[in-house]
Design a protein around this motif. Structure first.
Motif, mmCIF file in Angstrom:
data_model
loop_
_atom_site.group_PDB
_atom_site.id
_atom_site.type_symbol
_atom_site.label_atom_id
_atom_site.label_comp_id
_atom_site.label_asym_id
_atom_site.label_seq_id
_atom_site.Cartn_x
_atom_site.Cartn_y
_atom_site.Cartn_z
ATOM 1 N N THR A 170 -26.600 -0.783 17.316
ATOM 2 C CA THR A 170 -25.418 -0.132 17.941
ATOM 3 C C THR A 170 -24.688 1.098 17.675
ATOM 4 N N GLU A 171 -25.350 0.903 15.980
ATOM 5 C CA GLU A 171 -24.172 2.220 15.742
ATOM 6 C C GLU A 171 -25.218 3.677 16.725
ATOM 7 N N PHE A 172 -26.424 3.221 16.344
ATOM 8 C CA PHE A 172 -26.871 4.639 17.687
ATOM 9 C C PHE A 172 -26.246 4.653 18.774
ATOM 10 N N TRP A 173 -25.533 3.645 19.384
ATOM 11 C CA TRP A 173 -25.174 4.029 20.857
ATOM 12 C C TRP A 173 -24.184 4.915 20.324
ATOM 13 N N PHE A 174 -23.017 4.852 19.895
ATOM 14 C CA PHE A 174 -22.197 5.523 19.618
ATOM 15 C C PHE A 174 -22.656 6.881 19.062
ATOM 16 N N ALA A 175 -23.423 6.339 18.132
ATOM 17 C CA ALA A 175 -23.624 8.762 17.693
ATOM 18 C C ALA A 175 -24.369 9.377 19.201
ATOM 19 N N ASN A 176 -25.566 8.734 19.860
ATOM 20 C CA ASN A 176 -26.240 9.056 20.784
ATOM 21 C C ASN A 176 -25.574 9.638 21.767
ATOM 22 N N GLY A 177 -24.308 8.206 22.397
ATOM 23 C CA GLY A 177 -23.635 8.747 23.434
ATOM 24 C C GLY A 177 -22.811 9.924 23.172
ATOM 25 N N LEU A 178 -22.191 10.665 22.093
ATOM 26 C CA LEU A 178 -21.690 11.663 21.603
ATOM 27 C C LEU A 178 -22.491 12.631 21.427
ATOM 28 N N ASP A 179 -23.674 12.439 21.317
ATOM 29 C CA ASP A 179 -24.882 13.874 21.496
ATOM 30 C C ASP A 179 -25.278 14.358 23.173
ATOM 31 N N VAL A 180 -25.495 13.205 23.161
ATOM 32 C CA VAL A 180 -25.495 12.827 24.415
ATOM 33 C C VAL A 180 -24.301 14.289 25.978
ATOM 34 N N SER A 181 -23.165 13.169 25.859
ATOM 35 C CA SER A 181 -22.474 14.069 26.473
ATOM 36 C C SER A 181 -22.124 15.475 26.075
ATOM 37 N N PHE A 182 -21.845 16.063 24.608
ATOM 38 C CA PHE A 182 -22.221 17.559 23.718
ATOM 39 C C PHE A 182 -23.260 17.761 25.284
ATOM 40 N N ALA A 183 -24.352 17.513 25.011
ATOM 41 C CA ALA A 183 -25.735 18.282 25.836
ATOM 42 C C ALA A 183 -25.333 18.633 27.511
ATOM 43 N N LEU A 184 -24.516 17.220 27.481
ATOM 44 C CA LEU A 184 -24.370 17.641 29.501
ATOM 45 C C LEU A 184 -23.378 18.607 29.716
ATOM 46 N N ILE A 185 -22.430 18.838 28.668
ATOM 47 C CA ILE A 185 -21.100 19.482 29.042
ATOM 48 C C ILE A 185 -21.784 20.963 29.058
ATOM 49 N N LEU A 186 -22.661 21.291 27.492
ATOM 50 C CA LEU A 186 -22.722 22.666 27.023
ATOM 51 C C LEU A 186 -24.019 22.308 28.177
ATOM 52 N N GLY A 187 -24.893 21.973 28.477
ATOM 53 C CA GLY A 187 -26.245 22.477 30.254
ATOM 54 C C GLY A 187 -25.290 22.624 31.002
ATOM 55 N N GLY A 188 -24.034 22.132 31.217
ATOM 56 C CA GLY A 188 -23.487 22.114 32.524
ATOM 57 C C GLY A 188 -23.753 23.521 32.574
ATOM 58 N N VAL A 189 -22.554 24.121 31.779
ATOM 59 C CA VAL A 189 -21.910 25.716 31.633
ATOM 60 C C VAL A 189 -22.736 26.350 31.660
ATOM 61 N N ILE A 190 -24.349 25.957 31.598
ATOM 62 C CA ILE A 190 -25.456 26.932 31.055
ATOM 63 C C ILE A 190 -25.558 26.850 32.694
#
Length: 414
Positions: A170-190
């Protein structure tokens, strides 16, 4: 003359620097420089994130023994090559493409390399810091559709392998959700910035190419028209003057003059291109124009002296303008001799201030200017077009009272 248009286009386009590459079939002057800026910025960004990932990699790791060192070498070696290529400006696409693929393979191998480990949900492993560098590498290396795929796939694949590594706790789902969201947003900006800069650069190049092409076509059309006027006027003046001289050659001296004029006509016709800008362009005064008209009229067999009304400080006239006025006046005299028999022929030159006025008058029966066939170039090419080509104006007043040809040129005041 149509064959000269490509040469004019090439000449105009050649005055603007070009890259060695073509972009979508248009000039790539701006696009090449934008690509260079993107690669340099990408080099700096990859260097910062790469150092952060490398410092994290040399610390405690999640990989099993025998996996860590090879995986670090396999990932960081192509990254180093990509950074060097970005700064040097050569082989950027190849190096970036290699790193983008190698990183994906490293992500796929990550669950195998970390099998049996019991990592915490935070902090992120060293491979996390390279997710957006993979997106940046895709922007440098791939077509736009593949850039979109890499921008979405790299963060999602990282999230998946982290969940596999953590046993979908369970703890991986929340942490990974934040990491993946951040990476998707930054990647979209790039991805968006790269697309915007490249689109603007391509539009600038296309607009620039159209502007240069339009200029070159206009230059080619103007050159063709100037050459047509020059050739038509030259042929008409030289041939007609020689024919008139031959017609009036009733003495040995006149016959010799007619032969000389015919020889000159043939020589000038053979050297049309060199005669297009015949004569020096040093300033001349109005008296020299009157003298030249006097001489030309005598060659045509007309016994007249040019009337002069020239102020002492009259205008200085460029050589090409003076020659155009003389030749146009000579053509008007030739027309008067041929069509009016030289009846009442008079020529005057007036000059004051910045204005030169030449007038050729005869007392013939006149003619209807609208009835002159299009293929008769004596008036259109040798008078109107010739004077207009040097910034002057010509006017003809003709009727039963006779014909008056007026030539005017006004210089720029100092």
């Amino acid at each position: 003359m149509a064959s000269d248009a490509p040469a004019v286009l090439d000449s105009a386009w050649g005055h603007i620097p070009h890259s060695r590459e073509a972009t979508a079939g248009i000039g790539s002057f701006t696009r090449t420089r934008v690509e260079r800026i993107i690669s340099i910025v990408a080099g700096f960004g990859s260097l910062v994130l790469g150092l952060q990932a490398f410092l994290s990699a040399i610390g405690p790791s999640d990989e099993q023994p025998g996996w860590h060192e090879p995986l670090v070498v396999v990932v960081f070696a192509p990254l180093a090559v990509m950074i060097i290529a970005c700064f040097v400006g050569r082989g950027v696409r190849i190096a970036a493409g290699v790193f983008a693929f190698v990183y994906m393979l490293a992500l796929i191998a990550w669950p195998i390399a970390t099998a049996g480990s019991d990592p915490p949900a935070t902090p992120q492993p060293w491979i996390w810091y390279l997710v957006n560098i993979a997106t940046l590498a895709a922007v440098l290396a791939f077509p736009f559709p593949l850039q979109i795929v890499w921008t979405i796939l790299a963060p999602l694949l990282f999230g998946l392998v982290r969940l596999i590594q953590g046993g979908f706790a369970t703890e991986f789902w929340f942490a990974n959700g934040l990491d993946v969201s951040f990476a998707l947003i930054l990647g979209g900006v790039i991805l968006t910035l790269g697309w915007v800069f490249r689109s603007v650069a391509a539009n600038v190049d296309e607009t620039r190419a159209r502007a240069v092409s339009s200029y070159a076509q206009a230059a080619a059309a103007d050159a063709a028209e100037q050459e047509r006027i020059a050739v038509a006027a030259l042929m008409h003046d030289s041939v007609l003057a020689a024919l008139i001289a031959a017609e009036r050659a009733d003495t040995p001296r006149a016959q010799t003059l007619a032969v000389a004029m015919a020889r000159e006509a043939l020589t000038r016709l053979a050297n049309t291109e060199q005669d297009a800008h015949e004569g020096p362009d040093e300033p001349r005064d109005a008296h020299s124009i009157a003298d030249d008209i006097d001489a030309a009229s005598r060659e045509l067999g007309a016994d007249l002296l040019v009337d002069r009304d020239i102020v002492a400080d009259g205008p200085q006239i460029p050589g090409r303008v003076a020659r155009a006025l003389v030749l146009a006046a000579t053509q008007a005299i030739a027309n008067a001799l041929q069509h009016a028999g030289g009846a009442g022929l008079r020529v005057s030159v007036e000059a004051s201030g910045d204005v030169v006025h030449v007038e050729v008058r005869d007392l013939g029966e006149g003619f209807d200017l609208d009835d002159v066939p299009d293929d008769r170039l004596g008036i259109r090419a040798s008078i109107f077009a010739r004077v207009a080509a040097v910034g002057g104006s010509a006017d003809i007043d003709t009727g039963r009272h006779g014909t008056t040809v007026r030539l005017d040129w006004e210089g720029k005041p100092e």
